[in-house]
Write an enzyme that holds these catalytic residues in place. Sequence first.
Site, PDB file in Angstrom:
ATOM      1  N   ASP A  87       9.300   2.470   1.591  1.00 27.56           N
ATOM      2  CA  ASP A  87       8.067   3.197   2.120  1.00 27.56           C
ATOM      3  C   ASP A  87       7.896   3.058   3.543  1.00 27.56           C
ATOM      4  OD1 ASP A  87       5.718   4.202   3.100  1.00 27.56           O
ATOM      5  OD2 ASP A  87       4.437   3.519   1.264  1.00 27.56           O
ATOM      6  N   PHE A 139       0.734  -1.056   0.036  1.00 26.23           N
ATOM      7  CA  PHE A 139       0.073   0.034  -0.185  1.00 26.23           C
ATOM      8  C   PHE A 139       0.777   1.068  -0.034  1.00 26.23           C
ATOM      9  CE2 PHE A 139      -2.420   3.509   1.982  1.00 26.23           C
ATOM     10  CZ  PHE A 139      -3.565   3.445   1.055  1.00 26.23           C
ATOM     11  N   LYS A 176       2.933  10.064   8.195  1.00 24.63           N
ATOM     12  CA  LYS A 176       2.274   9.699   9.307  1.00 24.63           C
ATOM     13  C   LYS A 176       2.946  10.022  10.625  1.00 24.63           C
ATOM     14  CE  LYS A 176      -0.697   6.062   7.509  1.00 24.63           C
ATOM     15  NZ  LYS A 176      -0.350   5.153   6.551  1.00 24.63           N
TER      16      LYS A 176
HETATM   17  C1  PLP Z   1      -0.784   5.629   5.040  1.00 31.92           C
HETATM   18  C2  PLP Z   1       0.343   5.170   3.860  1.00 31.92           C
HETATM   19  C3  PLP Z   1       0.451   5.818   2.911  1.00 31.92           C
HETATM   20  C4  PLP Z   1      -0.408   6.869   2.313  1.00 31.92           C
HETATM   21  O1  PLP Z   1      -0.340   7.947   3.330  1.00 31.92           O
HETATM   22  P1  PLP Z   1      -1.520   9.169   3.121  1.00 31.92           P
HETATM   23  O2  PLP Z   1      -0.869  10.119   4.088  1.00 31.92           O
HETATM   24  O3  PLP Z   1      -2.803   8.607   3.566  1.00 31.92           O
HETATM   25  O4  PLP Z   1      -1.386   9.576   1.787  1.00 31.92           O
HETATM   26  C5  PLP Z   1       1.448   5.269   2.058  1.00 31.92           C
HETATM   27  N1  PLP Z   1       2.014   4.208   2.193  1.00 31.92           N
HETATM   28  C6  PLP Z   1       2.077   3.412   3.502  1.00 31.92           C
HETATM   29  C7  PLP Z   1       2.700   2.376   3.846  1.00 31.92           C
HETATM   30  C8  PLP Z   1       1.142   3.822   4.556  1.00 31.92           C
HETATM   31  O5  PLP Z   1       0.858   3.333   5.619  1.00 31.92           O
END
Ligand code: PLP
Length: 398
Positions: free
Chosen positions: A215, A130, A244
């Site tokens: 990521d 994701f 985050k």
């Molecule tokens: C939450 C998340 C995203 C997206 O972040 P947003 O601030 O919601 O756009 C991308 N990669 C990972 C691993 C995430 O947990």
Amino acid sequence: MTSSSLFQTYNRSELTFERGEGVWLIAADGRRYLDCASGIAVCGLGHAHPKLVAALQSQAEKLWHVSNVYQIKEQEDLAQLLTNNSFADRVFFTNSGTEATEGAIKTARRYHYANGDSGRVDIITFEGAFHGRTLAALAAGGQEKYLEGFGPVAGGFKQVPFGDLTALEAAIDENTAAVMLEPIQGESGIKPFKLEQLRQIRQLCDEKGVLLIFDEIQCGIGRTGKLFAHEWAGVTPDVMAIAKGIGGGFPVGAFLATEDVAKAMIAGTHGTTFGGNLLAMAVGKAVLEQILEDGFLEEVQAKGLLLKQKLARLTDLYPQVFEELRGEGLMLGLKCKAPAADVLNAMREEGLLPVPAGENVLRFMPPMTISNDEIDQLIECAEKAAQRVETAQTAPAR
Ligand SMILES: *Cc1c(COP(=O)(O)O)cnc(C)c1O
């Protein structure tokens, strides 16, 4: 139709909160809930942390926003704090995670372009990934349910099964720009790559002239007990996305890269209006300074271990309810045997707020400031919730 004026894109619970204090969320009716999710790994220092409140208030009285056409010292400061404590030499600030992964993807492609290898555009990801909700990030994630109905899928993305390095090696070709992965997949259900695999992937990328993007939007910023989850493997990426936790509840994201890679992003190649906003920088700096304080990350490791041991005990005691515990530090996933939605309801009734993820998993990612005493309270409530679910299971059908 509901009376709400909002897009109905979320299945929201009825719960509504008025205040936060540390690990506690206080509902409109006064009930106190133990926040086991931190706004999905966002409020890593808990709610209303005095240092974050002070940082925000003091910046709010000075200056909120200026355009990125000017020098912004607050950005320089936070960027330097990040580069001093990571593999990276350069940082670009965004407002969200998905903008950070987009920026990371653009940077990887642009690096090959700048090196005269403009055919290298493909990004290879792993199933379950994701990376956010923009069109490119969705293509990178490759999840059918998120792509459906949104037109042509952005090109230049390939996917291989989770953790399958043979498939990865076979997928890499002369068009590959980068491999992108979450060292611990979050949304798919807290699925860590083996540390040995991360090392092998790094080596494979080096051999093939391919960049490696991590990521760390969910697993980074202290959550695993290291500032970044990849530190456990002893390897570094070329590009990394964070978001985050870095804002502690204020929207901040960033992509980071080594100088060799970042230098391809010359003036004019990327920009943002809000990214690097002064309020965001002030809070981000306060968050990072707190996490980098002596002993903080060791505490996260100790608390993570404690929570893990205690949740593992529940997993053993209630095999009809729980199946498996996985994760690192304070990024834990409890795979349920009973439907996770039922377990979640029981947890909420007992005053706990974990969040669901894929594979019937409930995520436990409480604020890193949680005390041992609060961990005990969490476990006590989780056990009562497990008993509730078990009782409901064994109740004679009517
Ligand atoms: C939450 C998340 C995203 C997206 O972040 P947003 O601030 O919601 O756009 C991308 N990669 C990972 C691993 C995430 O947990």
